[in-house]
Design a protein around this motif. Structure first.
Motif, mmCIF file in Angstrom:
data_model
loop_
_atom_site.group_PDB
_atom_site.id
_atom_site.type_symbol
_atom_site.label_atom_id
_atom_site.label_comp_id
_atom_site.label_asym_id
_atom_site.label_seq_id
_atom_site.Cartn_x
_atom_site.Cartn_y
_atom_site.Cartn_z
ATOM 1 N N ALA A 148 0.837 -1.206 0.000
ATOM 2 C CA ALA A 148 0.000 0.000 0.000
ATOM 3 C C ALA A 148 0.873 1.257 0.000
ATOM 4 C CB ALA A 148 -0.927 -0.004 1.209
ATOM 5 N N THR A 149 1.987 1.216 0.716
ATOM 6 C CA THR A 149 2.914 2.353 0.749
ATOM 7 C C THR A 149 3.517 2.578 -0.631
ATOM 8 O OG1 THR A 149 3.457 1.921 3.071
ATOM 9 C CG2 THR A 149 5.030 3.243 1.802
ATOM 10 N N ILE A 150 3.900 1.503 -1.291
ATOM 11 C CA ILE A 150 4.466 1.628 -2.636
ATOM 12 C C ILE A 150 3.444 2.216 -3.596
ATOM 13 C CG2 ILE A 150 5.466 0.356 -4.577
ATOM 14 C CD1 ILE A 150 6.526 -1.703 -2.585
ATOM 15 N N GLU A 151 2.197 1.775 -3.503
ATOM 16 C CA GLU A 151 1.159 2.292 -4.390
ATOM 17 C C GLU A 151 0.895 3.774 -4.126
ATOM 18 O OE1 GLU A 151 -2.057 -0.505 -3.761
ATOM 19 O OE2 GLU A 151 -1.522 -1.555 -5.635
ATOM 20 N N ARG A 152 0.917 4.202 -2.860
ATOM 21 C CA ARG A 152 0.744 5.625 -2.553
ATOM 22 C C ARG A 152 1.902 6.430 -3.130
ATOM 23 N NH1 ARG A 152 -1.156 3.735 2.499
ATOM 24 N NH2 ARG A 152 0.910 3.993 3.432
ATOM 25 N N PHE A 153 3.096 5.912 -3.007
ATOM 26 C CA PHE A 153 4.285 6.570 -3.542
ATOM 27 C C PHE A 153 4.140 6.735 -5.054
ATOM 28 C CE2 PHE A 153 8.707 7.204 -4.605
ATOM 29 C CZ PHE A 153 9.315 7.708 -3.457
ATOM 30 N N ALA A 154 3.714 5.666 -5.731
ATOM 31 C CA ALA A 154 3.540 5.706 -7.182
ATOM 32 C C ALA A 154 2.474 6.714 -7.582
ATOM 33 C CB ALA A 154 3.180 4.319 -7.699
ATOM 34 N N ALA A 155 1.427 6.809 -6.808
ATOM 35 C CA ALA A 155 0.340 7.744 -7.139
ATOM 36 C C ALA A 155 0.828 9.185 -7.113
ATOM 37 C CB ALA A 155 -0.824 7.554 -6.159
ATOM 38 N N VAL A 156 1.682 9.523 -6.155
ATOM 39 C CA VAL A 156 2.246 10.878 -6.097
ATOM 40 C C VAL A 156 3.071 11.160 -7.352
ATOM 41 C CG1 VAL A 156 3.835 12.401 -4.860
ATOM 42 C CG2 VAL A 156 2.247 10.953 -3.575
ATOM 43 N N LEU A 157 3.882 10.189 -7.764
ATOM 44 C CA LEU A 157 4.704 10.367 -8.959
ATOM 45 C C LEU A 157 3.845 10.503 -10.208
ATOM 46 C CD1 LEU A 157 7.531 7.739 -8.254
ATOM 47 C CD2 LEU A 157 7.490 10.161 -7.661
ATOM 48 N N ASN A 158 2.784 9.708 -10.292
ATOM 49 C CA ASN A 158 1.892 9.791 -11.445
ATOM 50 C C ASN A 158 1.224 11.158 -11.537
ATOM 51 O OD1 ASN A 158 2.394 7.165 -12.346
ATOM 52 N ND2 ASN A 158 0.799 6.274 -11.049
ATOM 53 N N ARG A 159 0.793 11.662 -10.398
ATOM 54 C CA ARG A 159 0.182 12.998 -10.392
ATOM 55 C C ARG A 159 1.195 14.061 -10.788
ATOM 56 N NH1 ARG A 159 -2.387 11.015 -5.649
ATOM 57 N NH2 ARG A 159 -0.914 12.138 -4.319
ATOM 58 N N GLY A 160 2.468 13.796 -10.502
ATOM 59 C CA GLY A 160 3.518 14.735 -10.882
ATOM 60 C C GLY A 160 3.929 14.632 -12.332
ATOM 61 N N GLY A 161 3.316 13.704 -13.089
ATOM 62 C CA GLY A 161 3.569 13.602 -14.517
ATOM 63 C C GLY A 161 4.581 12.542 -14.914
ATOM 64 N N TYR A 162 4.941 11.666 -13.979
ATOM 65 C CA TYR A 162 5.943 10.641 -14.286
ATOM 66 C C TYR A 162 5.339 9.240 -14.251
ATOM 67 C CZ TYR A 162 9.534 14.202 -13.812
ATOM 68 O OH TYR A 162 10.300 15.328 -13.994
ATOM 69 N N ALA A 163 5.574 8.497 -15.324
ATOM 70 C CA ALA A 163 5.214 7.082 -15.305
ATOM 71 C C ALA A 163 6.063 6.401 -14.234
ATOM 72 C CB ALA A 163 5.478 6.452 -16.672
ATOM 73 N N SER A 164 5.416 5.600 -13.407
ATOM 74 C CA SER A 164 6.145 4.984 -12.286
ATOM 75 C C SER A 164 5.678 3.546 -12.089
ATOM 76 C CB SER A 164 5.945 5.797 -11.008
ATOM 77 O OG SER A 164 4.561 5.996 -10.759
ATOM 78 N N PRO A 165 6.021 2.682 -13.026
ATOM 79 C CA PRO A 165 5.624 1.283 -12.867
ATOM 80 C C PRO A 165 6.287 0.653 -11.646
ATOM 81 C CG PRO A 165 7.216 1.530 -14.655
ATOM 82 C CD PRO A 165 6.814 2.910 -14.237
ATOM 83 N N ILE A 166 5.560 -0.213 -10.987
ATOM 84 C CA ILE A 166 6.099 -0.967 -9.856
ATOM 85 C C ILE A 166 6.630 -2.285 -10.410
ATOM 86 C CG2 ILE A 166 5.599 -2.025 -7.622
ATOM 87 C CD1 ILE A 166 3.227 -0.023 -7.401
#
Length: 384
Positions: free
Chosen positions: A333-351
Motif C-alpha cells: 500500500a505504501t508503494i502504491e501511494r508513492f507511485a500515485a504521487v509520482l503519477n500525479r507529478g507527470g511521471y510514469a512509475s511502474p512498480i
C-alpha cells in the motif's frame, strides 16, 4: 638398507596454450586477428571477417566445422589457431516464474551471474554483469557485499548473451518473435567503471548482421559515475538508467556511498546533458523501496521536484531480501501511494514485479558463487 629421497622438482609440464577466442572480438579486431595468424591475406581479411561474423553472431556456431561455406583447409587453419568455445556454465537455475539464472565461470575463480527475465521489454530482458564483484558497497545490494575481483572483457560480456541465446534456442538470430529482445547492464558491477569493454560489447551485440539487438533496447544502469555519462551516450547511444534510491544527499550517501564523490546536484546536471536525451529517449530512474527509509509521501514529492524537467520514467523496485540484509521491503500500500504521487507529478512509475526471488535472481540479489555456498551444496546440507 638406506633410503634416499629424491627432493628435486619434477620437470614442469608445459601448459597448453589457450587459443584466442574470436567470439568476443569487434569486427576490426577479428580482421586483425585473422591476418596476424596468417589465416588470410590482408586484402581478404575484411571479407573473411564478415563471413565469420555472421556464423558466430547470427548462427551462434561454436565450431569452425559448422561454417559450411568456408573452405575445408581454411576451417582447419582457423581451428588450429582460434577457439569459439563458450565459458563454462557452472549452474543453471529456473525460477517458478520462468526467470533463468546462469552462474558462468569465465576463468578459475572468475564467476558471474546472468539473469533472463521473461515478459520484460518487448519480449524478455537479459540482465548482464560488467564486473566480477563491485566497489560501490550500496548497502541494500547483495552484490555490493562482494569485493571487486576484476572487470569483465568485452568477450566475457558478449558471452553472457551467447549463453542465454544457446539456452533459449534463439539461433539463428531472430528478427521477429524473439524471446530475448532487450539487454540491461544491471547485473554485477558498475558499468561505467568498465566503459571501454561495455562499449565494445554493445557494438558487437547491436551489429545488424549478428545478434542485432537495437541500441534503443540496450540500457546501461549506473549509480552515478558523472564524468562517464557523456562518453557513455556518445560511444554507445544506449538508453540510460540511474540507480537513484534517495532524493537528498544525506540519505543517498548512506544508501549509495558513491554520492559522496558525485552528489545529487552534480549527478542531475550530468543527466540533463546526456546525449540524445528527449521524450523519445527518456532516462529511467531506479528507486528501491525500503520500509521506513525512503518510502514516505514527502520523499515521493521531493522526487518529483528533483526530476523536474528531465524526460524520465521511474521504476519502483520492491526491495528483494537477501541473507544478512538490514532492510525490509515497503508495504504494498505504501508503494502504491508513492507511485500515485509520482503519477500525479507527470511521471510514469511502474512498480517492478519481483522476479526470480526464489533463486536469488532478483534485482540486488546477484553474487557469484565463489563468494557464497553453492545453492546445490546448501540443499544437500539441509537434507542431511
Amino acid at each position: 638398507m638406506g633410503v634416499t629421497l629424491d627432493l628435486s622438482r619434477a620437470p614442469a609440464v608445459p601448459a597448453t596454450p589457450v587459443k584466442p577466442n574470436l567470439s568476443g572480438l569487434t569486427r576490426a579486431e577479428l580482421a586483425q586477428a585473422l591476418v596476424a595468424a596468417e589465416v588470410v591475406r590482408p586484402d581478404k581479411a575484411r571479407m573473411r571477417a564478415s563471413q565469420l561474423w555472421r556464423w558466430i553472431h547470427h548462427y551462434g556456431v561454436t565450431e569452425f566445422a559448422a561454417m559450411t561455406d568456408v573452405a575445408k583447409e581454411t576451417r582447419a587453419a582457423l581451428d588450429a589457431a582460434f577457439s569459439l568455445a563458450r565459458p563454462e556454465v557452472v549452474e543453471r537455475q529456473v525460477s517458478k516464474d520462468g526467470t533463468r539464472k546462469w552462474l558462468i565461470r569465465m576463468a578459475p575463480g572468475i564467476e558471474v551471474e546472468t539473469v533472463y527475465i521473461p515478459d520484460v521489454g518487448r519480449a524478455g530482458a537479459l540482465c548482464v554483469s560488467s564486473q566480477v564483484g563491485c566497489t560501490l558497497n550500496c548497502t541494500f545490494c547483495h552484490t555490493g557485499t562482494q569485493a571487486l575481483v576484476r572487470n569483465l572483457s568485452a568477450a566475457e560480456i558478449v558471452a553472457q548473451v551467447q549463453i542465454a541465446r544457446d539456452d533459449l534456442g534463439e539461433w539463428p538470430s531472430p528478427k521477429e518473435d524473439r524471446r530475448l529482445s532487450n539487454i540491461v547492464f544491471m547485473g554485477m558491477g558498475e558499468p561505467l567503471y568498465n566503459l571501454d569493454n561495455v562499449a565494445a560489447a554493445i557494438d558487437i551485440i547491436a551489429d545488424n548482421e549478428g545478434i542485432a539487438i537495437s541500441r534503443r533496447r540496450i540500457t546501461v544502469s549506473t549509480s552515478g559515475v558523472v564524468p562517464e555519462l557523456g562518453p557513455l551516450g556518445e560511444r554507445t547511444q544506449a538508453m540510460l538508467a540511474i540507480s537513484l534510491h534517495a532524493t537528498n544527499d544525506e540519505l543517498r550517501e548512506q544508501l549509495v556511498p558513491l554520492n559522496r564523490k558525485y552528489p545529487l546536484a552534480e549527478l542531475m546536471a550530468g543527466i540533463r546533458a546526456y546525449p540524445g536525451l528527449s521524450n523519445a529517449k527518456r532516462v529511467t530512474f531506479e528507486y528501491v523501496m525500503l520500509k521506513g527509509v525512503n518510502d514516505s509521501t514527502a520523499e515521493a514529492k521531493a522526487l518529483v521536484q528533483l526530476l523536474k524537467g528531465i524526460p524520465a520514467k521511474i521504476n519502483l523496485i520492491p526491495f528483494n531480501p537477501w541473507p544478512g540484509s538490514q532492510y525490509e521491503c515497503s508495504d504494498w500500500a505504501t508503494i502504491e501511494r508513492f507511485a500515485a504521487v509520482l503519477n500525479r507529478g507527470g511521471y510514469a512509475s511502474p512498480i517492478r514485479t519481483p522476479r526470480g526471488r526464489d533463486i536469488l535472481a532478483a534485482c540486488g540479489q546477484l553474487k557469484s558463487e565463489s563468494e557464497k555456498l553453492r545453492a546445490s551444496a546448501r540443499r544437500k546440507l539441509a537434507a542431511e
